[in-house]
Design an enzyme around this catalytic site. Structure first.
Site, PDB file in Angstrom:
ATOM      1  CG  ASP A 294      -1.833  -1.147   1.316  1.00 61.37           C
ATOM      2  OD1 ASP A 294      -1.355  -2.243   1.642  1.00 61.37           O
ATOM      3  OD2 ASP A 294      -3.027  -0.973   1.052  1.00 61.37           O
ATOM      4  CE  LYS A 295       1.308   8.292  -2.315  1.00 63.42           C
ATOM      5  NZ  LYS A 295       0.865   9.284  -3.324  1.00 63.42           N
TER       6      LYS A 295
END
Length: 676
Positions: A294-295
């Site tokens: 995930d960012k």
């Protein structure tokens, strides 16, 4: 068919019928921590070696070079228009200001300007480089950025001067062709070829042939060929050809693999890789990893980079930290990582501002509300621990851009409509920030060069594609080169996103029409302990097995579309055919040859279950992120229900493991009965 009582009044997106609760996630980056679990079952922020990669005893660093701050409790430009069929780095793939330092980089730029104005035999010193791998990277970076320069090592110093061979060739062909030819030579891919532009002057072609034979005869072979009335010179690298100099060093360099653990914060995986690649003087495709993270999270994952020594990587740790990355557990290994080589991920999540779906009575006290919430949380968590959740692909699989989802880009690629795929990729949102302004400019003008100048440096994917299209154009061939400029793992993301969308829709239809039992024609593992695979042992449920309830919904597999999978032998098989046909994929081979993509498909369990699940309910004090009201915790209990007399809002901390390709946000959706 028996009546499926479990499925009554349960929406297709859920498997249990508890009430759930409301709350918010990712209020802070530290609220969402993802830690990769390697194939031995170790979390990578504590593991001391990379599985299946034999670490050498020498230079094996088991300690971390940075202190983890764990808040617990996403190729190269490939030439085409000139007939280049070898993968080479684009000139912009290397940031010389990072590799050489700002002052030396500026001095080199000035030296180049002087050469352009007046050729000279003078040399420029780039400084001394004690690490041989660092020296090799400097050689590569400078020659790819300035093909007309020759780099010479007088250990440990590197000097540059004008390459006389380049000067002579540039007087016979265009400067662009000369630059491309020298990049082709530097790439040294056996059997690859480069084609100069059309040249109908036989005498001129003879001069070019003689020059290439005289200067590069041991390395290449040349010939003229005619195509559609025009003649051009094609150059092919000999199968056994090797440059006279630096060949041994290059071969040794190719064998160097360095493993490390990357901690990144609020960064896309490709964004982190692109910065590290520029800093180290290698290509993004030189990095391998087991999965994309995930960012908007703090994430820990294993990576391997080739052509970079352990010492060289250690020298860059302080620089990486300034960009939100921390590199640790650096050690030498014998091979790269492969995508999917992980057991799963561990999640440490915080859900804030808990409240019931149904508003409490106006006369209810805070203590009553907290007691009710504690009961809702306990029911929800115990249900999911016991029954699991529907194993949908999460929203991250389809991209965060609201205007165009990644699955639509993937569909265009599967149809081999490269231009439409590019335009979908660059479709802007209705925002006026630099990224969307650059995308909007490209869609409106089709001008890749101007759009590249507008695109922020942090947008690695967009810049790689724009750079390639600036070179090759925005037609079908240019757009193909744009996609080829991305690493393979990024290219395949988009067709996978489409197949994931179909899988999600198939599961929703399966649950709403066939219920929560295993039915005749469903697919199950022949051996229960199998994992998601492209080569599974599949069994089709029989009538008798359905009646005897031999299998449960937890055994059922749903196929991800591809060219090797078997589809269910019931109504779902027909559904898949009709769904793909609706998108124009009748008889689709699930191969995109121009992009070197092959999608075999796989079998994904319909249900997933969290493991090692613990949770804690806390009171968020005024002005604080949250805290345990009583200050107590039970190490032997898998739950804490504190704060039942608190006046502040409640915060829920969740800790659990999921198999690879399973999504914590989908698990949370089952727990909370809403999109968190």
């Amino acid at each position: 068919m028996k009546q499926d009582s479990d499925a009554v009044n349960v929406p297709a997106c859920f498997i249990s019928n508890h009430e759930g609760f409301l709350g918010s996630i990712k209020n802070f980056i530290k609220d969402f921590v993802v830690t990769e679990i390697d194939i031995t079952g170790q979390r990578v922020n504590t593991a001391t070696h990379t599985p299946d990669s034999a670490s050498s005893d020498e230079n094996n660093e088991t300690g971390s070079e940075c202190k983890w701050n764990n808040h617990s409790s996403q190729d190269n430009d490939v030439a085409a228009d000139c007939g280049l069929d070898v993968t080479i780095p684009s000139p912009g793939s290397f940031d010389l200001s990072v590799i050489l330092g700002q002052s030396v980089s500026e001095e080199l730029e000035q030296f180049v300007l002087t050469l352009k104005e007046k050729p000279t035999k003078q040399e420029l010193s780039l400084g001394s480089f004690t690490d041989k791998h660092h020296r090799a990277n400097v050689h590569r970076a400078v020659r790819h950025r300035f093909p007309f320069l020759m780099t010479v090592t007088i250990q440990p110093e590197i000097r540059v001067r004008e390459d006389p061979d380049y000067r002579e060739l540039s007087q016979l062909v265009t400067e662009d062709e000369a630059e491309d030819f020298f990049r082709f030579i530097d790439a040294k891919v056996r059997g690859s070829s480069y084609t100069f532009g059309p040249d109908d002057d036989k005498d001129h072609r003879t001069v070019v042939h003689h020059f290439l034979s005289r200067r590069f005869g041991k390395l290449v072979e040349t010939k003229s060929f005619t195509d559609q009335g025009t003649t051009a010179i094609s150059v092919r690298l000999r199968e056994q050809g090797r440059p006279k100099k630096r060949s041994a060093e290059e071969r040794k360099e190719e064998e160097v693999y360095t493993a490390f653990t990357l901690r990144k914060e609020n960064l896309e995986t490709l964004e982190a890789i692109s910065y590290m690649a520029a800093s180290l003087g290698v290509l993004p495709s030189d990095f391998t990893y087991a999965g994309i993270k995930d960012k908007r999270a703090i994430t820990f994952q294993s990576m391997v980079v080739k052509k970079v020594s352990t010492q060289r990587l250690k020298e860059k740790t302080a620089e990486f930290e300034r960009r939100g990355m921390c590199v640790g557990q650096i050690r030498s290994v014998s091979e790269p990582l492969r995508l999917g080589r992980l057991q799963g991920n561990h999640f440490d999540l915080v859900v804030r501002d808990l409240r019931p779906h149904k508003a409490s009575d106006t006369h209810s006290s805070a203590a009553d509300t907290h007691t009710r919430l504690a009961a809702l949380v306990q029911e929800a968590v115990e249900n999911v621990k016991a029954r699991g959740f529907v194993n949908y692909y999460g929203p991250q699989r389809f991209g965060s851009v609201k205007s165009v989802q990644s699955d639509r880009v993937g569909l265009a690629l599967l149809k081999e409509d490269m231009v439409s795929a590019v335009r979908l990729f660059f479709t802007p949102e209705e925002l006026s920030d630099p990224v969307n302004n650059a995308k909007r400019h490209f869609i409106q003008t089709d001008n890749a060069k101007e759009s590249l100048a507008l695109m922020p440096l942090s947008k690695a994917r967009e810049r790689l594609m724009l750079r390639a299209m600036n070179r090759y154009g925005t037609g079908p061939d240019g757009c193909t080169q744009g996609w080829l400029s991305l690493p393979h793992s990024m290219r395949v993301f988009y067709p996978h996103a489409y197949c994931s969308r179909v899988w999600n829709e198939a599961v929703a239809h399966r649950l709403s029409t066939l219920g929560h039992r295993a039915r005749r024609g469903d697919l199950v593992w022949l051996q229960e302990d199998s994992a998601e695979s492209s080569l599974p042992q599949i069994h089709v449920v029989t009538d008798q097995e359905e009646q005897d309830e031999v299998y449960t919904l937890g055994h059922v597999l749903m196929p991800m579309p591809g060219n090797t999978v078997k589809y269910p032998e019931n109504a779902m098989g027909t559904w898949y055919q009709e769904r793909l046909s609706r998108d124009g994929l009748d008889g689709c081979r699930f191969r995109v040859s121009n992009l070197k993509l092959n999608l075999p498909g796989c079998y994904r369990p319909l249900l997933a279950s969290p493991r090692n699940f613990t949770y804690q309910l806390q009171r968020a004090a005024c002005g604080e992120a949250g805290g345990d009201e009583t200050g107590n915790s039970s190490r032997n209990s898998d739950r804490q229900l504190n704060g039942t007399t608190a006046e502040g809002k409640l915060t829920l901390t969740l800790n659990f493991d999921l198999d690879s390709s399973c999504y914590a946000t989908i698990c949370l959706r089952e727990i909370m009965k809403c999109d968190p």
